[in-house]
Design a protein around this motif. Sequence first.
Motif, PDB file in Angstrom:
ATOM      1  N   VAL A   1      -3.710  -8.504   7.959  1.00  0.00           N
ATOM      2  CA  VAL A   1      -3.331  -6.818   7.117  1.00  0.00           C
ATOM      3  C   VAL A   1      -4.385  -6.328   7.716  1.00  0.00           C
ATOM      4  O   VAL A   1      -5.459  -6.863   7.543  1.00  0.00           O
ATOM      5  CB  VAL A   1      -2.913  -7.906   5.423  1.00  0.00           C
ATOM      6  CG1 VAL A   1      -2.832  -5.813   4.991  1.00  0.00           C
ATOM      7  CG2 VAL A   1      -1.496  -8.373   5.329  1.00  0.00           C
ATOM      8  N   GLN A   2      -3.840  -4.920   7.844  1.00  0.00           N
ATOM      9  CA  GLN A   2      -5.222  -4.077   7.985  1.00  0.00           C
ATOM     10  C   GLN A   2      -4.462  -3.130   7.081  1.00  0.00           C
ATOM     11  O   GLN A   2      -3.691  -2.603   7.277  1.00  0.00           O
ATOM     12  CB  GLN A   2      -4.911  -3.908   9.928  1.00  0.00           C
ATOM     13  CG  GLN A   2      -5.298  -4.826  10.763  1.00  0.00           C
ATOM     14  CD  GLN A   2      -3.899  -5.520  10.670  1.00  0.00           C
ATOM     15  OE1 GLN A   2      -2.797  -5.192  11.577  1.00  0.00           O
ATOM     16  NE2 GLN A   2      -4.487  -7.032  10.896  1.00  0.00           N
ATOM     17  N   LEU A   3      -5.068  -2.714   7.133  1.00  0.00           N
ATOM     18  CA  LEU A   3      -6.049  -1.685   5.679  1.00  0.00           C
ATOM     19  C   LEU A   3      -6.242   0.177   6.497  1.00  0.00           C
ATOM     20  O   LEU A   3      -7.356  -0.051   6.894  1.00  0.00           O
ATOM     21  CB  LEU A   3      -5.954  -1.519   4.462  1.00  0.00           C
ATOM     22  CG  LEU A   3      -5.294  -2.684   4.029  1.00  0.00           C
ATOM     23  CD1 LEU A   3      -6.608  -3.668   4.192  1.00  0.00           C
ATOM     24  CD2 LEU A   3      -4.849  -2.835   2.311  1.00  0.00           C
ATOM     25  N   GLN A   4      -5.811   1.477   6.483  1.00  0.00           N
ATOM     26  CA  GLN A   4      -6.294   2.737   6.445  1.00  0.00           C
ATOM     27  C   GLN A   4      -6.190   3.741   5.697  1.00  0.00           C
ATOM     28  O   GLN A   4      -5.197   3.782   5.412  1.00  0.00           O
ATOM     29  CB  GLN A   4      -5.863   3.194   8.110  1.00  0.00           C
ATOM     30  CG  GLN A   4      -6.088   4.328   8.979  1.00  0.00           C
ATOM     31  CD  GLN A   4      -7.673   4.094   9.246  1.00  0.00           C
ATOM     32  OE1 GLN A   4      -7.858   2.667   9.269  1.00  0.00           O
ATOM     33  NE2 GLN A   4      -8.467   5.050   9.139  1.00  0.00           N
ATOM     34  N   ALA A   5      -7.327   3.732   4.876  1.00  0.00           N
ATOM     35  CA  ALA A   5      -7.172   5.078   3.693  1.00  0.00           C
ATOM     36  C   ALA A   5      -7.289   6.108   4.250  1.00  0.00           C
ATOM     37  O   ALA A   5      -8.414   6.771   5.816  1.00  0.00           O
ATOM     38  CB  ALA A   5      -8.523   4.459   2.826  1.00  0.00           C
ATOM     39  N   SER A   6      -7.281   7.712   3.680  1.00  0.00           N
ATOM     40  CA  SER A   6      -7.224   8.845   4.137  1.00  0.00           C
ATOM     41  C   SER A   6      -7.184   9.670   2.896  1.00  0.00           C
ATOM     42  O   SER A   6      -6.846   8.713   2.086  1.00  0.00           O
ATOM     43  CB  SER A   6      -6.350   8.845   5.485  1.00  0.00           C
ATOM     44  OG  SER A   6      -4.946   9.287   5.374  1.00  0.00           O
ATOM     45  N   GLY A   7      -7.840  10.942   2.994  1.00  0.00           N
ATOM     46  CA  GLY A   7      -6.790  11.991   2.530  1.00  0.00           C
ATOM     47  C   GLY A   7      -8.222  12.192   1.046  1.00  0.00           C
ATOM     48  O   GLY A   7      -8.033  13.523   0.197  1.00  0.00           O
ATOM     49  N   GLY A   8      -9.492  11.254   1.419  1.00  0.00           N
ATOM     50  CA  GLY A   8     -10.274  11.913   0.953  1.00  0.00           C
ATOM     51  C   GLY A   8     -11.172  13.747   0.926  1.00  0.00           C
ATOM     52  O   GLY A   8     -10.222  13.596   2.078  1.00  0.00           O
ATOM     53  N   GLY A   9     -12.208  13.725   0.217  1.00  0.00           N
ATOM     54  CA  GLY A   9     -12.020  15.470   0.531  1.00  0.00           C
ATOM     55  C   GLY A   9     -13.590  15.998  -0.345  1.00  0.00           C
ATOM     56  O   GLY A   9     -13.491  15.440  -1.789  1.00  0.00           O
ATOM     57  N   SER A  10     -13.661  17.240  -0.605  1.00  0.00           N
ATOM     58  CA  SER A  10     -13.998  18.265  -1.634  1.00  0.00           C
ATOM     59  C   SER A  10     -12.721  18.805  -2.555  1.00  0.00           C
ATOM     60  O   SER A  10     -12.363  19.179  -1.864  1.00  0.00           O
ATOM     61  CB  SER A  10     -15.265  18.994  -0.988  1.00  0.00           C
ATOM     62  OG  SER A  10     -16.293  17.899   0.170  1.00  0.00           O
ATOM     63  N   VAL A  11     -13.113  18.834  -3.592  1.00  0.00           N
ATOM     64  CA  VAL A  11     -12.100  19.387  -4.998  1.00  0.00           C
ATOM     65  C   VAL A  11     -13.575  19.612  -5.843  1.00  0.00           C
ATOM     66  O   VAL A  11     -14.908  18.893  -5.932  1.00  0.00           O
ATOM     67  CB  VAL A  11     -11.862  18.093  -4.932  1.00  0.00           C
ATOM     68  CG1 VAL A  11     -12.025  17.558  -5.683  1.00  0.00           C
ATOM     69  CG2 VAL A  11     -10.737  19.175  -6.163  1.00  0.00           C
ATOM     70  N   GLN A  12     -13.210  20.924  -6.466  1.00  0.00           N
ATOM     71  CA  GLN A  12     -13.703  20.525  -7.990  1.00  0.00           C
ATOM     72  C   GLN A  12     -13.063  20.161  -8.784  1.00  0.00           C
ATOM     73  O   GLN A  12     -12.099  20.001  -8.610  1.00  0.00           O
ATOM     74  CB  GLN A  12     -13.843  22.177  -7.946  1.00  0.00           C
ATOM     75  CG  GLN A  12     -14.389  23.408  -7.115  1.00  0.00           C
ATOM     76  CD  GLN A  12     -14.183  24.809  -7.331  1.00  0.00           C
ATOM     77  OE1 GLN A  12     -12.653  25.817  -8.084  1.00  0.00           O
ATOM     78  NE2 GLN A  12     -15.498  25.158  -6.869  1.00  0.00           N
TER      79      GLN A  12
END
Length: 123
Positions: free
Chosen positions: A1-12
Motif C-alpha cells: 500500500v502506498q499513500l501520497q498526500a497533497s493539498g497543504g499550504g498557507s491559510v489565514q
Amino acid sequence: VQLQASGGGSVQTGGSLRLSCVVSGRTQFPISLAWFRQAPGKEREFVAAISGTTGRTLESDPVEDRFTISRDNTEGTLYLQMNSLKSEDTAVYYCAARTGGYNYIASNAWTYWGQGTLVTVSS
C-alpha cells in the motif's frame, strides 16, 4: 500500500483547506485510513480516522466539529476537510493506513504512511 498526500499550504486563521491522499496497492483485508499531524517540536498526534468497511469515523477532540474525514473508494482517495483553522493546527499532516479496525489513535498502530503535507495557519 502506498499513500501520497497533497493539498497543504498557507491559510489565514478561520480559513479552510482540503487535504487529499491517494491510496494505491491492495491488501487481502479492508483498509482503514487516518490522518495524523506533527507540529514543530511535538510528537505526532492523531487527527481522524475512517473505517474501511462501515464508513464510520473518529475525530480527535481538538478538531471535532471543524474537520471532516471522508474517503472515495472508487477513486482510492482519502480527504480531510479542515474548516475554521487555528494557528495551533499548523503542522505537517500525514495520511496513514492499516488493515483491520480504524479506532486506533496511537501512531504505532498504523502500518503504512504517506510523506506528509505542510499546513501553516497564520493570523
